[in-house]
Write a protein that holds these residues in place. Sequence first.
Motif, short mmCIF file in Angstrom:
data_model
loop_
_atom_site.label_atom_id
_atom_site.label_comp_id
_atom_site.label_asym_id
_atom_site.label_seq_id
_atom_site.Cartn_x
_atom_site.Cartn_y
_atom_site.Cartn_z
N VAL A 39 0.60 -1.23 0.43
CA VAL A 39 -0.17 -0.23 0.06
C VAL A 39 0.56 1.47 -0.29
O VAL A 39 2.18 0.98 0.70
N ASP A 40 0.52 2.35 -0.91
CA ASP A 40 1.25 3.82 -0.73
C ASP A 40 1.10 4.34 0.38
O ASP A 40 -0.31 4.00 0.67
N ASP A 41 1.89 5.07 0.78
CA ASP A 41 1.73 5.52 1.83
C ASP A 41 1.06 7.03 2.21
O ASP A 41 1.09 8.04 2.82
N PHE B 243 -0.68 -0.79 -4.51
CA PHE B 243 0.68 -0.81 -6.05
C PHE B 243 1.15 -1.72 -6.36
O PHE B 243 1.65 -2.50 -7.29
N GLY B 244 0.88 -2.68 -5.55
CA GLY B 244 2.24 -4.58 -5.29
C GLY B 244 0.79 -5.32 -4.14
O GLY B 244 0.02 -4.71 -3.73
N ALA B 245 1.03 -6.84 -4.79
CA ALA B 245 0.76 -7.62 -3.47
C ALA B 245 1.97 -9.12 -3.80
O ALA B 245 2.73 -8.72 -4.86
N ILE B 246 2.28 -9.37 -2.59
CA ILE B 246 3.06 -10.57 -2.29
C ILE B 246 1.74 -12.10 -2.72
O ILE B 246 1.05 -11.66 -2.07
N PHE B 247 2.53 -12.70 -3.63
CA PHE B 247 0.81 -13.65 -4.07
C PHE B 247 2.36 -15.60 -3.73
O PHE B 247 3.52 -14.96 -3.91
N SER C 293 8.49 6.70 -1.77
CA SER C 293 8.17 4.81 -0.70
C SER C 293 7.80 4.08 -1.99
O SER C 293 7.84 2.89 -1.55
N ARG C 294 7.57 4.75 -3.51
CA ARG C 294 7.51 2.69 -4.03
C ARG C 294 8.63 2.13 -3.94
O ARG C 294 8.20 1.12 -4.81
N PHE C 295 9.28 2.72 -3.67
CA PHE C 295 11.02 1.64 -4.10
C PHE C 295 11.28 1.33 -2.58
O PHE C 295 11.06 0.10 -2.46
#
Length: 346
Positions: free
Chosen positions: A72-74, A80-84, A135-137
């Motif tokens: 989640v973007d702060d 913006f992403g996920a871990i599967f 923070s997106r990185f």
Amino acid sequence: MAVERDIFGISGPTYLNPVNWNCENNRRSVAACLVQAVYVLERDRQLNRKSVDAAAPPWWEFFHFEMIRKLVDDVDLSIFGAIFEFNPPSSKEASAQDAPRFIIAFRGTITEKETISRDLSLDLQLVQNGLHKTSRFAIPMQAVQNVASAFPGPPIWLAGHSLGAGTAILTGRNMVKKGALLDSFLFNPPFVAAPIEGIRDERVKHGFRIARSVITAGLTIALKAKTEGNNQRSVAEESFNILLSWTPYLFVNPGDHVCSEYIGYFQHRRNMEDLGAGFIEKLATQNSIGDLFYKALGWESEPLHLLPSADLIVNVSPSPDFKYAHGISQWWQPNLNLQCNKYRYS
């Protein structure tokens, strides 16, 4: 830099069940679908679709993955992403032995009111080679490090589209510096330079590339002499050499000016070597005019598109428009006309 608006909720490819993890087409399609899952996750959030109304879960459940964490973007709180994590019905399945344990996927830009301001500002940061300062990185980098530390053995994939591909490149590059080589599936990755690939006349295009290489090499030598001395390796050269062992998969459409320059980037390197101008191209490959400009101003810069090696997969199937050429949906389609080249830096 991706715009995904009309494909939310459409069904994924049913021809991949079960998945042959040794098949390059299957691997590409699954990675693309999990990137699409992140787009749909964010759209579910925006439309307040929950539980049985949520459209995202089929995108990963179909391939026997579980989503274990949202990224989640702060700033705007968007996903913006996920871990599967791969969780097949039976671990004894032959195909499961070659599957990744985790796929960490990142979406691109969504031009909806909830996300457009933050995403476009990140696009600008990417163009200015400053994505590493956001923070997106930082958020995905920490997440990937945590997964890699907790599960050092099983394979981990990175996957991203457009702006998300930029995030994946930056994360993958930094993991290489920490000694971890992650399979990375980069769909329509941004190439921050003039889109010379769009020029139809091959002689003019080649001339432009030679001129750019000569200018870049000259500026590199001048800046190096001014700031570091002729006998020292530049920071760009050191960083470039660290990446020699990493070979990401780049999925590019020639009709997409955001990423099409990768086609010429690698081919031009071969052409310059054939012309006996390998030294010039070596300097040009490791630097960019924009990056040199920022460094001359004293700004910290890390160009993402300067890659030593890659497997370049070009979709030369007809694209009706730019939206399709830049979209994620093309990459899980069957019967694509793909041209594949392996580029290794020496």
